[in-house]
Scaffold this motif. Structure first.
Motif, PDB file in Angstrom:
ATOM      1  N   UNK A  43      19.695  90.388  64.492  1.00 42.46           N
ATOM      2  CA  UNK A  43      19.970  90.735  65.877  1.00 42.46           C
ATOM      3  C   UNK A  43      19.425  89.647  66.783  1.00 42.46           C
ATOM      4  N   UNK A  44      20.254  89.188  67.717  1.00 46.01           N
ATOM      5  CA  UNK A  44      19.862  88.217  68.719  1.00 46.01           C
ATOM      6  C   UNK A  44      20.125  88.843  70.084  1.00 46.01           C
ATOM      7  N   UNK A  45      19.124  88.851  70.940  1.00 42.86           N
ATOM      8  CA  UNK A  45      19.251  89.471  72.244  1.00 42.86           C
ATOM      9  C   UNK A  45      18.857  88.461  73.323  1.00 42.86           C
TER      10      UNK A  45
ATOM     11  N   UNK B  98      20.465  77.566  68.777  1.00 46.24           N
ATOM     12  CA  UNK B  98      21.296  76.863  69.745  1.00 46.24           C
ATOM     13  C   UNK B  98      21.696  77.756  70.904  1.00 46.24           C
ATOM     14  N   UNK B  99      22.013  77.115  71.995  1.00 41.23           N
ATOM     15  CA  UNK B  99      22.591  77.787  73.164  1.00 41.23           C
ATOM     16  C   UNK B  99      23.984  77.201  73.384  1.00 41.23           C
ATOM     17  N   UNK B 100      24.929  78.077  73.604  1.00 42.85           N
ATOM     18  CA  UNK B 100      26.304  77.713  73.892  1.00 42.85           C
ATOM     19  C   UNK B 100      26.713  78.443  75.162  1.00 42.85           C
ATOM     20  N   UNK B 101      27.789  77.980  75.777  1.00 38.91           N
ATOM     21  CA  UNK B 101      28.287  78.670  76.963  1.00 38.91           C
ATOM     22  C   UNK B 101      29.807  78.687  76.959  1.00 38.91           C
ATOM     23  N   UNK B 102      30.326  79.655  77.672  1.00 41.76           N
ATOM     24  CA  UNK B 102      31.777  79.822  77.708  1.00 41.76           C
ATOM     25  C   UNK B 102      32.216  80.341  79.065  1.00 41.76           C
TER      26      UNK B 102
ATOM     27  N   UNK C  55      26.263  82.576  78.655  1.00 44.00           N
ATOM     28  CA  UNK C  55      25.455  81.787  77.731  1.00 44.00           C
ATOM     29  C   UNK C  55      25.145  82.627  76.498  1.00 44.00           C
ATOM     30  N   UNK C  56      25.408  82.016  75.338  1.00 38.39           N
ATOM     31  CA  UNK C  56      25.222  82.701  74.067  1.00 38.39           C
ATOM     32  C   UNK C  56      24.147  81.994  73.237  1.00 38.39           C
ATOM     33  N   UNK C  57      23.340  82.778  72.596  1.00 40.45           N
ATOM     34  CA  UNK C  57      22.347  82.269  71.650  1.00 40.45           C
ATOM     35  C   UNK C  57      22.950  82.284  70.246  1.00 40.45           C
ATOM     36  N   UNK C  58      22.633  81.265  69.478  1.00 39.20           N
ATOM     37  CA  UNK C  58      23.126  81.154  68.106  1.00 39.20           C
ATOM     38  C   UNK C  58      21.987  80.798  67.163  1.00 39.20           C
ATOM     39  N   UNK C  59      21.997  81.443  66.007  1.00 37.87           N
ATOM     40  CA  UNK C  59      21.068  81.101  64.933  1.00 37.87           C
ATOM     41  C   UNK C  59      21.897  80.670  63.729  1.00 37.87           C
TER      42      UNK C  59
ATOM     43  N   UNK D  84      25.252  85.393  66.288  1.00 31.91           N
ATOM     44  CA  UNK D  84      25.412  85.224  67.735  1.00 31.91           C
ATOM     45  C   UNK D  84      24.818  86.401  68.481  1.00 31.91           C
ATOM     46  N   UNK D  85      24.315  86.118  69.659  1.00 33.71           N
ATOM     47  CA  UNK D  85      23.922  87.160  70.577  1.00 33.71           C
ATOM     48  C   UNK D  85      25.115  87.650  71.362  1.00 33.71           C
ATOM     49  N   UNK D  86      24.861  88.612  72.239  1.00 27.23           N
ATOM     50  CA  UNK D  86      25.955  89.228  73.001  1.00 27.23           C
ATOM     51  C   UNK D  86      26.303  88.447  74.269  1.00 27.23           C
TER      52      UNK D  86
END
Length: 117
Positions: free
Chosen positions: A3-5, A35-39, A93-97, A107-109
């Motif tokens: 879980x990523x929050x 990592x941090x990603x964005x969309x 912005x999304x968190x990724x492991x 991925x986070x939500x």
């Protein structure tokens, strides 16, 4: 179960700052690349920044010098410090492991960041 929050998103004026957090559970955090990603709606998800277990970092050219990624292995949490925010930083912005060797990625939500005057 992994879980990523994410937290810390919000509305900020141009030039302002925000700090995003990504709290994880259910994974061996210290061995994962974070990592941090964005969309933006209608666009593909893009990489913002990554950090290896050893602390090596990588940034998109658009955020170099303004954003800083970090991690706290004792808290199983990754961070993204965002300064000098611009209108074009507005995105989810999304968190990724990612554990590349085993092909595991989570991925986070997502958390909304809106830069607006």
């Amino acid at each position: 179960q992994a879980q990523l929050v994410e937290s810390g998103g919000g509305l900020v004026q141009p030039g302002g700052s925000l700090r995003l957090s990504c709290a994880t559970s259910g994974i061996a955090f210290s061995v994962y690349n974070m990592g941090w990603y964005r969309q933006v709606p209608g666009n593909e998800r893009e990489l913002v920044a990554t950090i290896t277990p050893a602390g090596s970092t990588n940034y998109a050219n658009s955020v170099k010098g303004r954003f800083t990624i970090s991690r706290d292995n004792a808290k199983d949490t990754a961070y993204l410090e965002m300064n000098s925010l611009k209108l074009e930083d507005t995105a989810v912005y999304y968190c990724n492991a990612a554990w590349v060797r085993l092909g595991r990625t989570y991925w986070g939500q997502g958390t909304q960041v809106t830069v607006s005057s």
